[in-house]
Write an enzyme that holds these catalytic residues in place. Sequence first.
Site, PDB file in Angstrom:
ATOM      1  N   PHE A   5     -19.677  11.604 -30.461  1.00  0.00           N
ATOM      2  CA  PHE A   5     -20.818  11.743 -29.546  1.00  0.00           C
ATOM      3  C   PHE A   5     -20.551  12.957 -28.659  1.00  0.00           C
ATOM      4  CE2 PHE A   5     -23.454  10.667 -25.877  1.00  0.00           C
ATOM      5  CZ  PHE A   5     -24.609  10.225 -26.488  1.00  0.00           C
TER       6      PHE A   5
ATOM      7  N   ASP B 297     -13.658   4.945 -27.738  1.00  0.00           N
ATOM      8  CA  ASP B 297     -14.974   4.812 -27.128  1.00  0.00           C
ATOM      9  C   ASP B 297     -15.706   3.696 -27.890  1.00  0.00           C
ATOM     10  OD1 ASP B 297     -17.657   5.041 -26.407  1.00  0.00           O
ATOM     11  OD2 ASP B 297     -17.567   7.223 -26.186  1.00  0.00           O
TER      12      ASP B 297
ATOM     13  N   TYR C 219     -25.290  -0.391 -21.267  1.00  0.00           N
ATOM     14  CA  TYR C 219     -26.756  -0.424 -21.378  1.00  0.00           C
ATOM     15  C   TYR C 219     -27.231  -0.477 -22.818  1.00  0.00           C
ATOM     16  CZ  TYR C 219     -25.997   4.686 -21.682  1.00  0.00           C
ATOM     17  OH  TYR C 219     -25.530   5.927 -22.019  1.00  0.00           O
ATOM     18  N   LYS C 220     -26.288  -0.458 -23.772  1.00  0.00           N
ATOM     19  CA  LYS C 220     -26.687  -0.573 -25.178  1.00  0.00           C
ATOM     20  C   LYS C 220     -26.663  -2.056 -25.571  1.00  0.00           C
ATOM     21  CE  LYS C 220     -25.335   4.166 -25.997  1.00  0.00           C
ATOM     22  NZ  LYS C 220     -24.217   5.079 -26.207  1.00  0.00           N
TER      23      LYS C 220
ATOM     24  N   ARG D  35     -33.155   6.387 -36.881  1.00  0.00           N
ATOM     25  CA  ARG D  35     -32.104   5.392 -36.690  1.00  0.00           C
ATOM     26  C   ARG D  35     -32.712   4.072 -36.204  1.00  0.00           C
ATOM     27  NH1 ARG D  35     -27.568   6.141 -32.021  1.00  0.00           N
ATOM     28  NH2 ARG D  35     -29.428   5.715 -30.797  1.00  0.00           N
TER      29      ARG D  35
HETATM   30  C1  LIG Z   1     -24.147   6.316 -25.408  1.00  0.00           C
HETATM   31  C2  LIG Z   1     -22.828   6.962 -25.532  1.00  0.00           C
HETATM   32  C3  LIG Z   1     -22.207   7.559 -24.425  1.00  0.00           C
HETATM   33  C4  LIG Z   1     -22.920   7.626 -23.109  1.00  0.00           C
HETATM   34  O1  LIG Z   1     -22.161   8.197 -22.110  1.00  0.00           O
HETATM   35  P1  LIG Z   1     -22.608   8.091 -20.587  1.00  0.00           P
HETATM   36  O2  LIG Z   1     -21.718   9.017 -19.890  1.00  0.00           O
HETATM   37  O3  LIG Z   1     -22.379   6.654 -20.169  1.00  0.00           O
HETATM   38  O4  LIG Z   1     -24.042   8.468 -20.506  1.00  0.00           O
HETATM   39  C5  LIG Z   1     -20.942   8.082 -24.596  1.00  0.00           C
HETATM   40  N1  LIG Z   1     -20.308   8.023 -25.791  1.00  0.00           N
HETATM   41  C6  LIG Z   1     -20.890   7.468 -26.875  1.00  0.00           C
HETATM   42  C7  LIG Z   1     -20.162   7.406 -28.164  1.00  0.00           C
HETATM   43  C8  LIG Z   1     -22.173   6.942 -26.778  1.00  0.00           C
HETATM   44  O5  LIG Z   1     -22.766   6.421 -27.851  1.00  0.00           O
END
Ligand SMILES: *Cc1c(COP(=O)(O)O)cnc(C)c1O
Length: 432
Positions: A142, A217, A242-243, A391
């Site tokens: 990500f 992560d 939040y997911k 997705r």
């Molecule tokens: C959604 C997501 C994030 C989000 O990061 P924030 O800093 O909390 O906005 C980070 N890493 C991954 C792999 C994600 O899917």
Amino acid sequence: MNELRAQAQQLDKQDTLSHKKEAFDLPKGLIYLDGNSLGPLTHAAKKRAVDVVNEQWGNSLIASWNSHKWIELPMIIGNKIAPLIGATANTVVCCDSISVNLFKLLSAALMAQKSAYSDSQKSATAKSLPKRAVILSQNDNFPTDLYMAQGLSMLLGEQECNLLSVDSDAIESTLLERGQEIAVLMLTHVNFRNGDIHDMQRLTKLAHAQGVLVLWDLAHSAGVLPIDLQACDVDYAVGCTYKYLNGGPGAPAFAYVAPKHITTLQQPLSGWMGHKQPFAFAHDYESSETVERLLAGTPSIISMSILDAALDVFEDINMTELRDKSIALNAYFGECVAALVTEEDFVLACKPNAQHRGSQISYQHPHAYAICQALIDRQVVADFRAPNILRLGFSPLFLSFENVFEAASILQQVMQERSYMQAKYSVKQAVT
Ligand SMILES: *Cc1c(COP(=O)(O)O)cnc(C)c1O
């Protein structure tokens, strides 16, 4: 078609988690396949939102830091998340965003490696350890994970920190060949685009054998896949609330530190909430003895309170049972689409076996964005990931097999009628 629907009804009858959807406050008629991006509202969260504003803030005001345990929320929530990710009590804390927590934990890992190195230099008897400055990650991690490492490298200089990202299939060989340069391996358990799942146990073990610390992560796995941080001997982890954890938009993230690292962990965002005694207002920073040393500033209480209430839906959940339903939903949707959508350009963009991916399925199509918009217009919410991925996520707590069947048949309609070609579906919005 009728056979597929009958199959859905049969699967729904056998679903031992079907009662859980009553906990959610979803709009009628909406099929929400985006719980992997923003989990929906629960009744409990809605009630708490009203209560924390009206009663706790409105009436009790500042007394609520004690009387409503606001000050304890980062740990209360951490301890609710811990059993979902195979962590022991008091090893998880809720705070900030994943991005900020990555910055703290990557810094912590680099500092731990640096002090091990300088200790070995100072001691006449100890074997000199290698100097390690590399953060190893994956090219299609990500983006924020890579960006945070790049920012840290900019701050510390390339000599002290540099990001090496490789393709997924080169992670193991890089660990073996360049292990001595690597300080920390930073990976995302489930890939956000294609749902690929890393073997956490194997990679953590391989990294450790090279003296490399490991940071996972869990953004796309916490709350939907069984995870055992303790058994995998993971050093650090971060995750999103939040997911799949349904904490609400921008709900604070969480961070995990293995028990053996907690009392030595150093992190540079040494704000007062991570101090041993924040309310002593001392001049010098002295970190808390607990995982609260990861805290920086004042917690966002309204968001955390809502998250705290949202997590109660997981209280009696068996993660293996949840994963079984997730795989079944995911596999069944894949079968429906394979049977119903025959357009050649509509191609599966992930592993074909649902057991081998997270709780999502991805398809590739030149008009993926417009297809996604056409689906949303027909009450099927999915998302688009650039450059060409449609997705769809399967949150097992509120989706039925019949929902999933409906979604597949609406997709069939959109594709058959080519309704995605309408100009309005190609207008790009800021958030996809
Ligand atoms: C959604 C997501 C994030 C989000 O990061 P924030 O800093 O909390 O906005 C980070 N890493 C991954 C792999 C994600 O899917």
